[in-house]
Design a protein around this motif. Structure first.
Motif, PDB file in Angstrom:
ATOM      1  N   UNK A   1       0.836  -1.594   0.025  1.00 23.46           N
ATOM      2  CA  UNK A   1       0.087  -0.338   0.097  1.00 23.46           C
ATOM      3  C   UNK A   1       1.089   1.624  -0.201  1.00 23.46           C
ATOM      4  N   UNK A   2       0.885   2.150  -1.249  1.00 17.34           N
ATOM      5  CA  UNK A   2       1.801   3.467  -1.858  1.00 17.34           C
ATOM      6  C   UNK A   2       1.405   4.232  -1.557  1.00 17.34           C
ATOM      7  N   UNK A   3       1.798   5.264  -0.078  1.00 14.62           N
ATOM      8  CA  UNK A   3       1.023   6.553   0.093  1.00 14.62           C
ATOM      9  C   UNK A   3       1.666   7.515  -1.561  1.00 14.62           C
ATOM     10  N   UNK A   4       1.413   7.640  -2.461  1.00 16.65           N
ATOM     11  CA  UNK A   4       1.414   9.208  -3.536  1.00 16.65           C
ATOM     12  C   UNK A   4       1.426  10.062  -3.381  1.00 16.65           C
ATOM     13  N   UNK A   5       2.595  11.873  -3.610  1.00 12.66           N
ATOM     14  CA  UNK A   5       2.572  13.205  -2.979  1.00 12.66           C
ATOM     15  C   UNK A   5       2.999  12.702  -4.359  1.00 12.66           C
ATOM     16  N   UNK A   6       2.037  13.914  -5.539  1.00 11.07           N
ATOM     17  CA  UNK A   6       1.696  14.814  -5.933  1.00 11.07           C
ATOM     18  C   UNK A   6       1.231  13.483  -7.000  1.00 11.07           C
ATOM     19  N   UNK A   7       0.278  13.208  -6.993  1.00 14.55           N
ATOM     20  CA  UNK A   7       0.254  11.909  -7.537  1.00 14.55           C
ATOM     21  C   UNK A   7      -1.139  12.130  -9.043  1.00 14.55           C
ATOM     22  N   UNK A   8      -1.319  13.695  -9.252  1.00 16.98           N
ATOM     23  CA  UNK A   8      -1.550  13.503 -10.220  1.00 16.98           C
ATOM     24  C   UNK A   8      -0.714  14.955 -11.104  1.00 16.98           C
ATOM     25  N   UNK A   9       0.157  14.877 -10.845  1.00 16.45           N
ATOM     26  CA  UNK A   9       0.909  15.899 -11.703  1.00 16.45           C
ATOM     27  C   UNK A   9       1.220  14.217 -13.133  1.00 16.45           C
ATOM     28  N   UNK A  10       2.401  14.950 -13.640  1.00 14.11           N
ATOM     29  CA  UNK A  10       3.572  14.676 -15.094  1.00 14.11           C
ATOM     30  C   UNK A  10       4.076  13.693 -14.556  1.00 14.11           C
ATOM     31  N   UNK A  11       4.650  13.183 -13.309  1.00 11.04           N
ATOM     32  CA  UNK A  11       5.141  12.950 -13.155  1.00 11.04           C
ATOM     33  C   UNK A  11       3.962  11.675 -12.157  1.00 11.04           C
ATOM     34  N   UNK A  12       3.960  12.214 -11.629  1.00 14.68           N
ATOM     35  CA  UNK A  12       2.990  11.353 -10.024  1.00 14.68           C
ATOM     36  C   UNK A  12       2.194  10.397 -11.178  1.00 14.68           C
TER      37      UNK A  12
ATOM     38  N   UNK B   1       1.173   8.286   5.509  1.00  7.90           N
ATOM     39  CA  UNK B   1       2.570   7.950   5.494  1.00  7.90           C
ATOM     40  C   UNK B   1       2.760   7.335   6.192  1.00  7.90           C
ATOM     41  N   UNK B   2       1.725   7.261   7.189  1.00  2.00           N
ATOM     42  CA  UNK B   2       1.443   5.988   8.598  1.00  2.00           C
ATOM     43  C   UNK B   2       0.694   4.913   8.322  1.00  2.00           C
ATOM     44  N   UNK B   3      -0.112   5.184   7.905  1.00  2.00           N
ATOM     45  CA  UNK B   3      -0.920   4.166   7.494  1.00  2.00           C
ATOM     46  C   UNK B   3      -0.757   3.809   5.627  1.00  2.00           C
TER      47      UNK B   3
END
Length: 299
Positions: free
Chosen positions: A2-13, A62-64
């Motif tokens: 289970x991966x938490x991603x910041x910037x998940x809707x950007x060009x790279x994310x 992050x904790x989850x």
């Protein structure tokens, strides 16, 4: 995982999200707006509402998680110092939530932060004289968590991360300048080089870092080690059917604005050590063929 991603809707994310889901991971993406949330849902990811400056939302995300990829950054070049400090604080918050867990934490950095004058490698130290030096604290903060029980790795990207859908990177900015000025220009002899990578190659490296990079790894996502900027200007000129010309350093700032210093620098970099360590190979189109494909010039 289970991966938490910041910037998940950007060009790279957004491409990271797709790469992770296709590899069988569950993705939870940070979403600041309803539009971002809808985009994540459509991609098959879970939504975690929050923002890069909302430390409590970052801590909970992050904790989850079983691991974190930090690909978010506020690209406000008019307030770059404040954006860099927000990034450092976000990394600090995410890292503290993972401390002692030995879970993976992949943090985005840049090869432009390294000392000039040679092809930059993964072993190169950060350069306090870099024009982007305010971001040094982010990489240093990330690396500090390798001694605190976090499997942290830093993935340095080159000035150009290119590919279909790139609308806010440095290459689209150069294209916009050429259109506005009626000429595609470079500075001096144009022999200074930009390293580059296709975003689909880059996101595969993000996944490999999450899955296998050891704590404290510094990785380089580099496809082209160094493309002369006159070749970049030439490709833009051909596509726009504009003349290509050299500018003096004195005339560069008036022509390019905030891009002048960046487009005047020599930023070659290597990914040889990363390729050996993780078995990663760039396989997508290089920068010039990608420009010649035409998608940067539609619309």
């Amino acid at each position: 995982m289970r991966v938490f991603v910041t910037g998940a809707t950007g060009f790279i994310g957004s491409a990271i999200v797709r790469e992770l889901i296709d590899a069988g991971h569950r993705v939870v993406g940070l979403a600041r707006s309803d539009t971002s949330a809808a985009s994540l849902t459509a991609a098959g990811a879970e939504v975690h509402r929050g923002a890069l400056d909302d430390r409590e939302s970052l801590r909970r995300g992050a904790a989850a998680s079983d691991g974190v990829i930090h690909a978010g950054f506020n690209h406000d070049f008019a307030n770059f110092g404040a954006a860099a400090e927000m990034d450092r604080r976000a990394i600090e918050t995410l890292g503290e939530a993972l401390a002692g867990s030995h879970r993976p934490f992949v943090v985005t950095s840049g090869t432009a932060l390294l000392a000039p004058g040679h092809i930059r490698t993964e072993e190169d130290a950060l350069d306090p004289g870099s024009p982007s030096a305010v971001r040094l604290a982010s990489e240093e903060m990330a690396m500090s968590f390798s001694a605190r029980g976090v499997r942290v790795s830093v993935l340095r990207l080159p000035p150009s991360v290119h590919g279909n859908g790139d609308t806010h990177g440095f290459v689209p900015a150069l294209i916009a300048v050429a259109r506005a000025k009626g000429v595609s220009a470079y500075v001096g002899e144009g022999a200074n080089r930009w390293a580059a990578v296709h975003r689909l190659d880059a996101v595969r490296l993000f996944r490999l870092a999450l899955e296998a990079a050891p704590a404290g790894a510094r990785l380089h996502g580099i496809g082209d080690e160094g493309v002369p900027v006159r070749d970049i200007a030439g490709a833009i000129g051909r596509q726009l059917k504009l003349p290509v010309t050299a500018l003096s350093r004195e005339g560069a700032e008036a022509h390019f604005g905030w891009l002048a210093h960046l487009f005047s620098q020599d930023y070659p970099a290597s990914s040889t050590l990363t390729q050996k360590q993780l078995g990663w190979r760039p396989v997508q189109a290089a920068l010039i063929p990608d420009l010649e494909a035409g998608h940067y010039f539609n619309g």
